[in-house]
Design a protein around this motif. Structure first.
Motif, PDB file in Angstrom:
ATOM      1  N   VAL A 263       0.819  -1.210   0.000  1.00 20.82           N
ATOM      2  CA  VAL A 263       0.000   0.000   0.000  1.00 20.82           C
ATOM      3  C   VAL A 263       0.854   1.262   0.000  1.00 20.82           C
ATOM      4  CG1 VAL A 263      -1.892  -1.191   1.141  1.00 20.82           C
ATOM      5  CG2 VAL A 263      -0.218   0.052   2.527  1.00 20.82           C
ATOM      6  N   ALA A 264       2.150   1.115   0.298  1.00 16.89           N
ATOM      7  CA  ALA A 264       3.058   2.261   0.221  1.00 16.89           C
ATOM      8  C   ALA A 264       3.560   2.480  -1.194  1.00 16.89           C
ATOM      9  CB  ALA A 264       4.237   2.066   1.163  1.00 16.89           C
ATOM     10  N   GLY A 265       3.135   1.614  -2.136  1.00 18.55           N
ATOM     11  CA  GLY A 265       3.505   1.803  -3.535  1.00 18.55           C
ATOM     12  C   GLY A 265       4.726   1.026  -3.978  1.00 18.55           C
ATOM     13  N   ARG A 266       5.239   0.140  -3.126  1.00 21.78           N
ATOM     14  CA  ARG A 266       6.398  -0.667  -3.525  1.00 21.78           C
ATOM     15  C   ARG A 266       5.999  -1.703  -4.573  1.00 21.78           C
ATOM     16  NH1 ARG A 266      10.996   1.775  -1.388  1.00 21.78           N
ATOM     17  NH2 ARG A 266      10.624   2.349   0.798  1.00 21.78           N
ATOM     18  N   THR A 267       6.887  -1.951  -5.518  1.00 20.98           N
ATOM     19  CA  THR A 267       6.636  -3.007  -6.500  1.00 20.98           C
ATOM     20  C   THR A 267       6.918  -4.361  -5.876  1.00 20.98           C
ATOM     21  OG1 THR A 267       8.903  -3.024  -7.334  1.00 20.98           O
ATOM     22  CG2 THR A 267       7.363  -1.452  -8.347  1.00 20.98           C
ATOM     23  N   ILE A 285       1.401 -13.813  -2.086  1.00 24.11           N
ATOM     24  CA  ILE A 285       0.878 -13.158  -0.886  1.00 24.11           C
ATOM     25  C   ILE A 285       0.024 -11.945  -1.269  1.00 24.11           C
ATOM     26  CG2 ILE A 285       1.517 -11.892   1.204  1.00 24.11           C
ATOM     27  CD1 ILE A 285       4.008 -13.705   1.353  1.00 24.11           C
ATOM     28  N   VAL A 286       0.476 -11.148  -2.269  1.00 21.26           N
ATOM     29  CA  VAL A 286      -0.292  -9.986  -2.716  1.00 21.26           C
ATOM     30  C   VAL A 286      -1.650 -10.426  -3.250  1.00 21.26           C
ATOM     31  CG1 VAL A 286      -0.429  -8.160  -4.453  1.00 21.26           C
ATOM     32  CG2 VAL A 286       1.703  -8.520  -3.176  1.00 21.26           C
ATOM     33  N   THR A 291      -7.522 -10.686  -2.532  1.00 22.20           N
ATOM     34  CA  THR A 291      -8.753 -11.480  -2.488  1.00 22.20           C
ATOM     35  C   THR A 291      -9.441 -11.328  -1.145  1.00 22.20           C
ATOM     36  OG1 THR A 291      -7.845 -13.090  -4.047  1.00 22.20           O
ATOM     37  CG2 THR A 291      -9.690 -13.817  -2.675  1.00 22.20           C
ATOM     38  N   ARG A 292      -8.686 -11.423  -0.045  1.00 17.39           N
ATOM     39  CA  ARG A 292      -9.274 -11.303   1.284  1.00 17.39           C
ATOM     40  C   ARG A 292      -9.850  -9.909   1.533  1.00 17.39           C
ATOM     41  NH1 ARG A 292      -4.271 -13.515   4.603  1.00 17.39           N
ATOM     42  NH2 ARG A 292      -5.274 -12.427   6.350  1.00 17.39           N
ATOM     43  N   LEU A 293      -9.245  -8.894   0.896  1.00 13.54           N
ATOM     44  CA  LEU A 293      -9.731  -7.529   1.064  1.00 13.54           C
ATOM     45  C   LEU A 293     -10.822  -7.180   0.058  1.00 13.54           C
ATOM     46  CD1 LEU A 293      -6.277  -5.804   1.671  1.00 13.54           C
ATOM     47  CD2 LEU A 293      -8.130  -5.960   3.341  1.00 13.54           C
ATOM     48  N   GLY A 294     -11.025  -8.026  -0.940  1.00  9.05           N
ATOM     49  CA  GLY A 294     -12.015  -7.723  -1.978  1.00  9.05           C
ATOM     50  C   GLY A 294     -11.657  -6.485  -2.766  1.00  9.05           C
ATOM     51  N   ALA A 295     -10.360  -6.294  -3.019  1.00  6.51           N
ATOM     52  CA  ALA A 295      -9.871  -5.078  -3.677  1.00  6.51           C
ATOM     53  C   ALA A 295      -9.458  -5.369  -5.115  1.00  6.51           C
ATOM     54  CB  ALA A 295      -8.687  -4.505  -2.902  1.00  6.51           C
ATOM     55  N   ARG A 304      -9.362  -0.497   2.221  1.00  8.19           N
ATOM     56  CA  ARG A 304     -10.087  -1.586   2.877  1.00  8.19           C
ATOM     57  C   ARG A 304      -9.338  -2.067   4.138  1.00  8.19           C
ATOM     58  NH1 ARG A 304     -14.555  -3.458   4.660  1.00  8.19           N
ATOM     59  NH2 ARG A 304     -14.831  -5.724   4.511  1.00  8.19           N
ATOM     60  N   ALA A 305      -8.004  -2.137   4.081  1.00  3.95           N
ATOM     61  CA  ALA A 305      -7.208  -2.568   5.227  1.00  3.95           C
ATOM     62  C   ALA A 305      -7.361  -1.597   6.401  1.00  3.95           C
ATOM     63  CB  ALA A 305      -5.737  -2.701   4.833  1.00  3.95           C
ATOM     64  N   VAL A 306      -7.424  -0.297   6.103  1.00  3.00           N
ATOM     65  CA  VAL A 306      -7.629   0.693   7.163  1.00  3.00           C
ATOM     66  C   VAL A 306      -9.018   0.531   7.757  1.00  3.00           C
ATOM     67  CG1 VAL A 306      -7.851   3.156   7.654  1.00  3.00           C
ATOM     68  CG2 VAL A 306      -5.978   2.335   6.208  1.00  3.00           C
ATOM     69  N   GLU A 307     -10.046   0.318   6.893  1.00  4.33           N
ATOM     70  CA  GLU A 307     -11.412   0.139   7.381  1.00  4.33           C
ATOM     71  C   GLU A 307     -11.516  -1.062   8.312  1.00  4.33           C
ATOM     72  OE1 GLU A 307     -13.674  -0.216   3.826  1.00  4.33           O
ATOM     73  OE2 GLU A 307     -13.816   1.957   3.469  1.00  4.33           O
ATOM     74  N   LEU A 308     -10.776  -2.120   8.012  1.00  3.53           N
ATOM     75  CA  LEU A 308     -10.815  -3.335   8.832  1.00  3.53           C
ATOM     76  C   LEU A 308      -9.949  -3.217  10.087  1.00  3.53           C
ATOM     77  CD1 LEU A 308     -10.627  -6.097   6.054  1.00  3.53           C
ATOM     78  CD2 LEU A 308     -12.619  -5.476   7.438  1.00  3.53           C
ATOM     79  N   GLY A 309      -9.193  -2.133  10.194  1.00  4.82           N
ATOM     80  CA  GLY A 309      -8.323  -1.979  11.350  1.00  4.82           C
ATOM     81  C   GLY A 309      -6.994  -2.700  11.210  1.00  4.82           C
ATOM     82  N   TRP A 310      -6.717  -3.177   9.990  1.00 10.92           N
ATOM     83  CA  TRP A 310      -5.440  -3.857   9.773  1.00 10.92           C
ATOM     84  C   TRP A 310      -4.280  -2.869   9.705  1.00 10.92           C
ATOM     85  CZ3 TRP A 310      -6.548  -8.029   5.426  1.00 10.92           C
ATOM     86  CH2 TRP A 310      -7.501  -8.943   5.923  1.00 10.92           C
TER      87      TRP A 310
END
Length: 327
Positions: A263-267, A285-286, A291-295, A304-310
């Motif tokens: 999410v920081a933009g790393r390849t 892993i990505v 898939t788990r985030l539905g993104a 979505r990760a922020v919304e879930l508190g991850w």
């Protein structure tokens, strides 16, 4: 038979015992070599008791052993008399030079052996580079087990990729069973050994750790390096935990490291290089995280990760910074 028939000829003895002459002659030769038979001045053989033969045969060897023991005791006493000089010189070395350079793998090993013998409380280790060489693991295992048996606290921190190296995992299982604490983390600055929190061993060249090492005792530098270790240790996860979180669970360990960088933009290539794992593993892993985030993309994954508190602003700021080996 020589006890009861000392003057019999070989042919006569052979007839008595039912053997041929050569067998009897060979037997007499062996018994003579053991001192159980001796030539009589009047001819024939004289049988000697086993006790007397043993005394005559072993007495010279016992004298040699006694002399060697005396020499060993004298040498040990001479070496022990130098202990005071050694300790005095060692304390002077530490006092005069708070940072000492040791060159050559043999000298480095000698210093580490000395630090291991004199260690009284703890050993903290940063071990970058993924799976370790089998030879290094075989050499380290008995030393670490001996330290743990003496009650020394050992904390070792590996990179995540080491968890896929069979020999390293087996080493961790052995030392963990003996009481060592072992964690893994995505990135770390450099290889480091902290002995009793008053001495640090660092390689001068992280790419060639056998060339030379710095022995650091300067209090200010030592304090900083201990803080670096504690920061890395707090970021780590248990080495022997499962690789991935259950579906729907908050990612931890390497999954969290990948998410932070993603999410920081790393390849994917950059993430793989920083974490010391394969590009294929990062891609897998990505894909699982997406898939788990539905993104549909990385930006959506971050939201979505922020919304879930991850993730949080604090968590996002903890993305591993480039260490001295990533220049």
């Amino acid at each position: 038979m020589r006890v009861t028939h000392p003057t019999d000829l070989v042919s006569q003895l052979a007839a008595r015992v039912g053997l041929d002459r050569e067998q009897v002659a060979r037997a007499e030769k062996k018994l003579s070599a053991l001192g159980l038979l001796q030539r009589s001045p009047s001819g024939g053989w004289v049988a000697i008791s086993p006790e007397s033969a043993a005394e005559a045969l072993l007495a010279p060897l016992e004298r040699d052993i006694l002399q060697q023991r005396i020499a060993m005791a004298a040498t040990r006493e001479q070496l022990h008399t130098l202990s005071g000089d050694y300790l005095e010189a060692r304390s002077m070395r530490s006092a005069k030079s708070s940072i000492e350079i040791i060159e050559g793998i043999d000298n480095i090993r000698a210093v580490i052996d000395d630090l291991g013998r004199t260690c009284t409380t703890s050993l903290d280790a940063l071990v970058p580079g993924g799976g370790q060489a089998d030879e290094s693991l075989r050499a380290a295992l008995p030393i670490d087990l001996e330290l743990l048996a003496r009650g020394i606290r050992i904390r070792s921190l590996f990179q995540h990729s080491a968890r896929r190296h069979r020999a390293t995992v087996q080493y961790v299982e052995r030392v963990s069973a003996a009481g060592a604490e072992v964690r893994c983390v995505g990135t770390m600055p450099s290889r480091m050994l902290i002995w009793d929190r008053d001495c640090v061993v660092l390689p001068l060249d992280p790419l060639d750790t056998a060339a030379a090492a710095a022995i650091v005792r300067d209090p200010s530098v030592l304090s900083y390096l201990c803080q670096v270790f504690e920061h890395c240790w707090e970021e780590g996860r248990e080495f022997l935990e499962p690789d991935e979180a259950p579906p729907g669970a908050e990612p931890t360990g390497v999954e969290r490291e990948v998410l932070l960088m993603m999410v920081a933009g790393r390849t994917n290539d950059d993430v793989a290089l920083r974490l010391g794992i394969s590009q294929r593993s990062v891609s897998r892993i990505v894909a699982q995280l997406m898939t788990r985030l539905g993104a549909a993309n990385r930006f959506q994954a971050g939201v979505r990760a922020v919304e879930l508190g991850w993730l949080s602003l604090q968590g996002r700021s903890r993305e591993p910074a480039a260490g001295p080996t990533e220049a």
